[in-house]
Design a protein around this motif. Structure first.
Motif, mmCIF file in Angstrom:
data_model
loop_
_atom_site.group_PDB
_atom_site.id
_atom_site.type_symbol
_atom_site.label_atom_id
_atom_site.label_comp_id
_atom_site.label_asym_id
_atom_site.label_seq_id
_atom_site.Cartn_x
_atom_site.Cartn_y
_atom_site.Cartn_z
ATOM 1 N N LEU A 57 0.894 -1.243 0.021
ATOM 2 C CA LEU A 57 -0.041 0.075 -0.084
ATOM 3 C C LEU A 57 0.842 1.044 -0.044
ATOM 4 C CD1 LEU A 57 -2.474 -0.887 2.982
ATOM 5 C CD2 LEU A 57 -2.961 -1.016 0.450
ATOM 6 N N ARG A 58 0.251 2.270 -0.550
ATOM 7 C CA ARG A 58 0.977 3.483 -0.358
ATOM 8 C C ARG A 58 2.611 3.530 -0.829
ATOM 9 N NH1 ARG A 58 -1.503 5.461 5.376
ATOM 10 N NH2 ARG A 58 -3.678 4.421 5.025
ATOM 11 N N GLY A 59 2.992 2.865 -1.778
ATOM 12 C CA GLY A 59 4.253 2.865 -2.210
ATOM 13 C C GLY A 59 5.217 2.190 -1.574
ATOM 14 N N GLU A 60 4.598 0.835 -0.748
ATOM 15 C CA GLU A 60 5.453 0.168 0.016
ATOM 16 C C GLU A 60 6.044 -0.909 -1.001
ATOM 17 O OE1 GLU A 60 2.761 -0.427 4.087
ATOM 18 O OE2 GLU A 60 2.657 -1.877 2.422
ATOM 19 N N PRO A 61 7.363 -1.598 -0.510
ATOM 20 C CA PRO A 61 7.953 -2.522 -1.480
ATOM 21 C C PRO A 61 7.031 -3.388 -2.059
ATOM 22 C CG PRO A 61 9.416 -1.820 0.281
ATOM 23 C CD PRO A 61 8.073 -1.280 0.638
ATOM 24 N N ASP A 62 7.320 -3.771 -3.336
ATOM 25 C CA ASP A 62 6.310 -4.777 -3.905
ATOM 26 C C ASP A 62 7.118 -6.158 -4.021
ATOM 27 O OD1 ASP A 62 4.925 -6.322 -5.477
ATOM 28 O OD2 ASP A 62 4.487 -4.971 -7.083
ATOM 29 N N LEU A 63 6.785 -6.915 -3.326
ATOM 30 C CA LEU A 63 7.615 -8.345 -3.327
ATOM 31 C C LEU A 63 6.809 -9.463 -3.881
ATOM 32 C CD1 LEU A 63 8.813 -7.976 0.528
ATOM 33 C CD2 LEU A 63 9.765 -6.999 -1.456
ATOM 34 N N SER A 64 5.948 -9.311 -4.665
ATOM 35 C CA SER A 64 5.431 -9.998 -5.471
ATOM 36 C C SER A 64 6.168 -11.317 -6.198
ATOM 37 C CB SER A 64 4.306 -9.542 -6.516
ATOM 38 O OG SER A 64 5.137 -8.689 -7.330
ATOM 39 N N THR A 65 7.353 -10.977 -6.579
ATOM 40 C CA THR A 65 8.222 -12.053 -7.076
ATOM 41 C C THR A 65 8.691 -13.166 -6.073
ATOM 42 O OG1 THR A 65 10.198 -10.545 -7.109
ATOM 43 C CG2 THR A 65 8.979 -10.465 -9.101
#
Length: 208
Positions: free
Chosen positions: A81-89
């Protein structure tokens, strides 16, 4: 003014500072810090953010491998949310390797978080607070490990969140899961720690 007796007049007494005054001042300072940290995170160049996210994802995978967990252990992750690190990989790789993933669920205000089983790619909906949760909620036990997104963090491992206190209440109960805060290095900050705050085991950023 110091109230030094050498000053040729009787200084007016200063009003006593109450615990409520201190609390309000602290919260006002934290509110300003939250705004500054949110703005700094949103100002990160998208290309740079993608590079940092990949670095953090790799460090999250390395951290989880160091934990003394059995096959099929559960890891609590978060929906950015709100620019948090995206760790989807990292989430996809963890799921492929047999790690059970769970997402936090707000059960009610001013309570500890609940958790729901989650598989990357499944249908999501927004809850009453605007947070993404699985469309088909399947209650999960508290996980063995927990990734905790940080709006800010300090050198002692304490986290500054959005002010709801959900993670702190979740970590009050023992035994606690292994915890790793997730943030960008630019979110390192100095702030007053409250009695209810819980230090995290480690903080993971793109820098280390």
């Amino acid at each position: 003014m110091t109230g030094d007796s050498r000053i040729p007049r009787d200084p007016a007494p200063l009003p006593a500072q109450t615990a409520l005054d201190v609390l309000q001042a602290t919260e006002e300072n934290k509110a300003a810090l939250r705004r500054a940290l949110t703005a700094a995170r949103r100002a990160i160049d998208p290309a740079q953010k993608a590079v940092w996210d990949a670095a953090i994802a790799g460090r999250v995978l390395a951290w989880w491998r160091t934990q003394a967990v059995s096959p099929g252990s559960a890891l609590g992750v978060y929906w950015p949310l709100r620019g948090e690190p995206d760790l989807s990989t990292a989430y996809a790789e963890l799921a492929d390797s047999g790690v059970r993933l769970v997402l936090p669920v707000v059960l009610a205000r001013h309570t500890a978080l609940g958790f729901a089983h989650w598989t990357p790619g499944e249908e999501m909906v927004k809850d009453a607070m605007g947070v993404a949760v699985p469309a088909r909620l399947r209650e999960a036990q508290r996980p063995d490990g927990l990734l905790v997104p940080c709006l800010g963090f300090n050198v002692e491992g304490y986290r500054l969140g959005y002010g709801g206190g959900y993670y702190d209440r979740t970590l009050e109960a023992l035994p606690r899961p292994a915890t790793a805060g997730v943030a960008y290095a630019i979110q390192l900050a100095s702030f007053e720690v409250a009695p209810h705050d819980v230090a995290l085991d480690t903080i993971i950023t793109e820098a280390g």
